[in-house]
Design a protein around this motif. Sequence first.
Motif, mmCIF file in Angstrom:
data_model
loop_
_atom_site.group_PDB
_atom_site.id
_atom_site.type_symbol
_atom_site.label_atom_id
_atom_site.label_comp_id
_atom_site.label_asym_id
_atom_site.label_seq_id
_atom_site.Cartn_x
_atom_site.Cartn_y
_atom_site.Cartn_z
ATOM 1 N N LEU A 1 48.109 33.067 46.388
ATOM 2 C CA LEU A 1 47.007 33.962 46.043
ATOM 3 C C LEU A 1 45.801 33.184 45.515
ATOM 4 N N ALA A 2 46.046 32.000 44.984
ATOM 5 C CA ALA A 2 44.951 31.191 44.438
ATOM 6 C C ALA A 2 43.890 30.892 45.489
ATOM 7 N N GLY A 3 44.295 30.804 46.755
ATOM 8 C CA GLY A 3 43.329 30.527 47.807
ATOM 9 C C GLY A 3 42.290 31.616 47.970
ATOM 10 N N SER A 4 42.562 32.822 47.464
ATOM 11 C CA SER A 4 41.605 33.918 47.567
ATOM 12 C C SER A 4 40.362 33.687 46.722
ATOM 13 N N VAL A 5 40.436 32.796 45.752
ATOM 14 C CA VAL A 5 39.271 32.498 44.929
ATOM 15 C C VAL A 5 38.165 31.872 45.772
ATOM 16 N N PHE A 6 38.548 31.277 46.893
ATOM 17 C CA PHE A 6 37.519 30.763 47.800
ATOM 18 C C PHE A 6 36.582 31.885 48.250
ATOM 19 N N VAL A 7 37.152 33.041 48.585
ATOM 20 C CA VAL A 7 36.353 34.174 49.038
ATOM 21 C C VAL A 7 35.419 34.647 47.929
ATOM 22 N N THR A 8 35.936 34.764 46.726
ATOM 23 C CA THR A 8 35.103 35.240 45.619
ATOM 24 C C THR A 8 33.986 34.250 45.295
#
Length: 589
Positions: free
Chosen positions: A319-326
Motif C-alpha cells: 500500500l505504501a506505493g500509493s503515496v506516489f499517486v498522492t
Amino acid sequence: ETTIPTTTTTTNTTTTHEQEGFQISNMSTLHNNDANLLLNKQDHVLSNKDTPHDQSTTMPHQQGQLNDTHTQHTMDEHLNVKQQPIQNSSSNYLNKDSECKMELSAEQKDISTISMQPINQETHKEPSSYQSEPATINIASNYPENNNDDASNDNEEELTTPYSQRQSESGKSTASNLDDLRIGSLDSKYARYACIVNHAQGDRSMEIPLFSFAKPHMRAFHFAWISFFVAFFAWFAIAPLLAEIRDSLRLTKTDIWNSNIAGVAGGVFFRIFTGPLCDRFGARWVTATILLFISIPVALTGLVQTSIHLIFLRLATGLAGSVFVTSQYWTSTMFTREVAGTATSLVAGWGNLGGGIAQLISGSCIFPLLKIFYGEIGSDDLEETQRAERAWRLVCVVPATVSLLTSYFIIRYSDDSPKGNYRKLRRLDLMPPVSAFESLKEGAKNHNTWLLCIHYACCFGVELTMTSTAALYFHDEFGQSTESAAAIASIFGWMNLFARGLGGFVSDVMNMKFGMRGRLVWQVIAIFCEGISSILFAYSGSLAGAIISMIIFSLFVQIAEGSTFSIVPYVNPKVTGSIVGIIGAGGNL
C-alpha cells in the motif's frame, strides 16, 4: 443599520428609509470608519506588502473621526459605491441575504434619496480596488501610472496575465507588477503568497524556489517528496534482508519471488482508487492515512515465520506505493502546467530515492549494527546465524517509526491546495463536490490514460523489479555479502537524485520549443535508450561491468519516468487524481 458618509456633519435630523426590507437611520455625525466597508482584501494587501496581518498599518477605524472638510472630500470621491462583504483568511463570509448595493448619484446629495437594492448575485462583480485618502490607505500610490477611473479594471486584468507579458511602457517590469502576482484570490485562505502565482490556474505557482519552505506551494512540494521518500523507505526496507530471511526461514527462490510479486501487486489495486480519493478529500489526508496504516505491518516484520506470513506482510506494505499517486496529485495542484513536469519529476525522483536509501540504511547500516549489538549482549556460543536472525527481525521498526511521525507532521503543517484545505472550501461553497466514482470513470474513458499506463509500466515497473531484487542478484551472482550487495544495489536508487528531475525538465524545455510534440519525441527517445541499456546490463559478465551498465540503465529508467509524468497534467486536469492513479498502477502491474 448602515451609516453613510454625507456632505455635512452638523445636521441633527433623523431620516428613516425603508425599501426592500433595509433601514437607514441616525445619519448625523458620521465617521470615517464607514469607508472601511469599501476596502476589500486586495486593497489591504497592496498597502501592506510585508504581511497580510501586519499591525503597523493604521486602518480607518483606528483613526477616529475626520473633520468636515475630509468628510466632504471623501463624499465627492465616492459618489458611486457598491458595498461588498469583506473576505479574509480569518473572518467568516457574510450571509448572502444581508448583502446590498447602495447607489448614490451626483445629484442625490440629500441622504433621504439614497436608493437601496439587493445585490444580484449572478451579475454582481466585486471591484478590485478603491482610491482613498492618503490619511488612510492610499491605493493610488501603489499604481502611479493608473490615476483614472479605469485603474481598478486594469489592475484586475493584470492579476491573471503572465508576468513576462506585463511590462511598463519602457519595456521593463515594475516591482508593483511582481507584487500583484503574489496576491491571493478573493476565495483563497492566503492574502498573499511567497511564490508568483497564476490566478487563471487556481493560484498555482509559476516558479519552483527549491530552498523555500513557505506555505502553501513549497511546503506541499517538500512534504510531497518527503512522504513518498518515507513510503518507499518503509516499502523496501525488507528488500536487502531477503537473503537472510530466506536462510533463516529455509525458503525457496520461488517463495522469495512470490513475496516480491505480492509487494508490488498490492499497490495496483490501491493506486487505482487512491487517485479518486485525492479528488474527493485532497492529497494531504490520503497521504497521512496511508503512512499511518503501513507503519503497522512494517513494524510487525519481525514476527514472520513462514512464506505465507511473508507474502501477506508484503502485500500489506505494498500500500505504501500509493503515496506516489498522492504526491503527484499534490504537486500538480500546487504548480502550473508549464512547470508541472519539472515539479512532479523532482518530487517523484527524490521520493524514489527512498528505495536506494532503504538498501543502504537497512542492509548496510542498521543490520550490521544490530548484529554487533546482539553479539555483545549474547553469550559467547551465540552463532552468527542466530545474531543475523535477531537483527533482521528488528530492523524494520526504524522505518515504521519514521512513517508514523511523518503522517502527523503532514496533517499538522500543510494544506490541500493553494487556496486552503478542501474541507473548508467545500463548507464555504467555494469548491464543487466531487464523486470519487465519477472521477475514476471520467479518467478511464480517456485512451491517453491507458497509453501512458503502458509507458509507465515499461519504466517504473522496471525500477520496482530492480529495487526488489538487485541486492539478491549481486549476492547470488557475484558472491557479495549482504552488506556489500545492499550497498551496490542502492546505486540504482541513488540516480533518482537528479535523473527523474532531468527527464521532466528536458520535457518542459521541449514543450516550450515544440509544444506537446516535443514532449512526445523526448518520451520516445528516453524509453528507447532505456531498452538498449537494459540489454547491456543483462549481458554484463563482471562485477565492474554490471555496476557501470546498471548506472546507465538506471539513468534512462528515471528519465523515462519523469518524461511520462510531465505529460499527465495535460490529459484531463479536472480528474488528475484518477488519471495519476491508473497510470501509477501500470507501474506496479
